[in-house]
Design a protein around this motif. Structure first.
Motif, PDB file in Angstrom:
ATOM      1  N   MET A  37       0.853  -1.186   0.000  1.00 11.73           N
ATOM      2  CA  MET A  37       0.000   0.000   0.000  1.00 11.73           C
ATOM      3  C   MET A  37       0.886   1.232   0.000  1.00 11.73           C
ATOM      4  O   MET A  37       1.890   1.295   0.709  1.00 11.73           O
ATOM      5  CB  MET A  37      -0.920   0.030   1.212  1.00 11.73           C
ATOM      6  N   ASP A  38       0.507   2.195  -0.813  1.00 14.24           N
ATOM      7  CA  ASP A  38       1.215   3.460  -0.889  1.00 14.24           C
ATOM      8  C   ASP A  38       0.176   4.572  -0.741  1.00 14.24           C
ATOM      9  O   ASP A  38      -0.995   4.384  -1.057  1.00 14.24           O
ATOM     10  CB  ASP A  38       1.939   3.578  -2.231  1.00 14.24           C
ATOM     11  N   TRP A  39       0.600   5.707  -0.272  1.00 11.28           N
ATOM     12  CA  TRP A  39      -0.282   6.858  -0.062  1.00 11.28           C
ATOM     13  C   TRP A  39       0.247   8.026  -0.882  1.00 11.28           C
ATOM     14  O   TRP A  39       1.456   8.247  -0.927  1.00 11.28           O
ATOM     15  CB  TRP A  39      -0.286   7.279   1.406  1.00 11.28           C
ATOM     16  N   THR A  40      -0.658   8.784  -1.509  1.00 10.84           N
ATOM     17  CA  THR A  40      -0.214  10.030  -2.120  1.00 10.84           C
ATOM     18  C   THR A  40       0.189  10.966  -0.981  1.00 10.84           C
ATOM     19  O   THR A  40      -0.222  10.779   0.168  1.00 10.84           O
ATOM     20  CB  THR A  40      -1.319  10.680  -2.973  1.00 10.84           C
ATOM     21  N   LEU A  41       0.994  11.960  -1.289  1.00 13.07           N
ATOM     22  CA  LEU A  41       1.408  12.903  -0.249  1.00 13.07           C
ATOM     23  C   LEU A  41       0.210  13.598   0.373  1.00 13.07           C
ATOM     24  O   LEU A  41       0.156  13.807   1.591  1.00 13.07           O
ATOM     25  CB  LEU A  41       2.386  13.929  -0.823  1.00 13.07           C
ATOM     26  N   LYS A  42      -0.771  13.945  -0.454  1.00 12.02           N
ATOM     27  CA  LYS A  42      -1.978  14.607   0.043  1.00 12.02           C
ATOM     28  C   LYS A  42      -2.726  13.710   1.027  1.00 12.02           C
ATOM     29  O   LYS A  42      -3.145  14.149   2.100  1.00 12.02           O
ATOM     30  CB  LYS A  42      -2.887  14.962  -1.141  1.00 12.02           C
TER      31      LYS A  42
ATOM     32  N   TYR B 123      -9.268   4.879  -3.122  1.00 13.78           N
ATOM     33  CA  TYR B 123      -8.058   4.170  -3.529  1.00 13.78           C
ATOM     34  C   TYR B 123      -8.248   3.484  -4.877  1.00 13.78           C
ATOM     35  O   TYR B 123      -9.354   3.278  -5.344  1.00 13.78           O
ATOM     36  CB  TYR B 123      -7.659   3.138  -2.465  1.00 13.78           C
ATOM     37  N   THR B 124      -7.122   3.160  -5.480  1.00 13.86           N
ATOM     38  CA  THR B 124      -7.101   2.342  -6.692  1.00 13.86           C
ATOM     39  C   THR B 124      -6.174   1.164  -6.422  1.00 13.86           C
ATOM     40  O   THR B 124      -5.321   1.209  -5.538  1.00 13.86           O
ATOM     41  CB  THR B 124      -6.587   3.121  -7.915  1.00 13.86           C
TER      42      THR B 124
ATOM     43  N   ASP C 100       4.883  -6.739  -7.881  1.00 12.92           N
ATOM     44  CA  ASP C 100       4.592  -5.657  -6.958  1.00 12.92           C
ATOM     45  C   ASP C 100       3.237  -4.975  -7.193  1.00 12.92           C
ATOM     46  O   ASP C 100       3.176  -3.770  -7.381  1.00 12.92           O
ATOM     47  CB  ASP C 100       5.721  -4.619  -7.001  1.00 12.92           C
ATOM     48  N   PRO C 101       2.123  -5.728  -7.187  1.00 14.55           N
ATOM     49  CA  PRO C 101       0.816  -5.070  -7.246  1.00 14.55           C
ATOM     50  C   PRO C 101       0.613  -4.277  -5.963  1.00 14.55           C
ATOM     51  O   PRO C 101       1.150  -4.651  -4.913  1.00 14.55           O
ATOM     52  CB  PRO C 101      -0.174  -6.228  -7.345  1.00 14.55           C
ATOM     53  N   GLN C 102      -0.111  -3.173  -6.049  1.00 14.65           N
ATOM     54  CA  GLN C 102      -0.287  -2.385  -4.842  1.00 14.65           C
ATOM     55  C   GLN C 102      -1.565  -1.577  -4.846  1.00 14.65           C
ATOM     56  O   GLN C 102      -2.136  -1.291  -5.884  1.00 14.65           O
ATOM     57  CB  GLN C 102       0.899  -1.478  -4.605  1.00 14.65           C
ATOM     58  N   ILE C 103      -1.973  -1.221  -3.651  1.00 11.81           N
ATOM     59  CA  ILE C 103      -3.112  -0.341  -3.421  1.00 11.81           C
ATOM     60  C   ILE C 103      -2.541   1.054  -3.240  1.00 11.81           C
ATOM     61  O   ILE C 103      -1.570   1.244  -2.504  1.00 11.81           O
ATOM     62  CB  ILE C 103      -3.873  -0.773  -2.152  1.00 11.81           C
TER      63      ILE C 103
END
Length: 108
Positions: free
Chosen positions: A13-18, A89-90, A97-100
């Motif tokens: 899982m990754d997050w945008t900075l916002k 989310y997408t 490396d699939p991710q949310i």
């Protein structure tokens, strides 16, 4: 999601900075709810939560819905705290490396 060679849960899982900034300013009790929602997403067999009652195993205060029903592989809204908050989310489906990716977070 049973393709040979396709990685499964737990998902990255990754997050945008916002989204990360918005999460960081939430009260501690709300961040714990966000962490619980995150745990549900990264361990889901299908992060799109497709099908009838696909999110039935989630706690009562959590639901997942597509942003647009005409885009079945598009963004999803993961509601938590009985709908008082949500994560948009997408899911990037890659063999390696699939991710949310959490694009936005809201709580009121």
């Amino acid at each position: 999601m049973t393709d040979p060679g396709f990685m499964g849960p737990p998902w990255q899982m990754d997050w945008t900075l916002k989204a990360q900034t918005a999460r960081d300013v939430l009260p501690e009790r709300v961040r714990k709810m966000v962490d619980a929602a995150r745990a549900e997403m990264v361990t889901a067999a299908d992060p799109y939560y497709r099908g009838i009652d696909a999110d039935a195993h989630l706690p009562d205060d959590m639901k997942v819905r597509p942003v647009r029903s005409s885009d079945p592989k598009g963004s999803r809204l993961f509601f938590f705290d009985h709908g008082h908050g949500w994560l948009r989310y997408t899911f990037v489906r890659r063999v390696e490396d699939p991710q949310i990716i959490v694009e936005e977070i809201f709580w009121q």
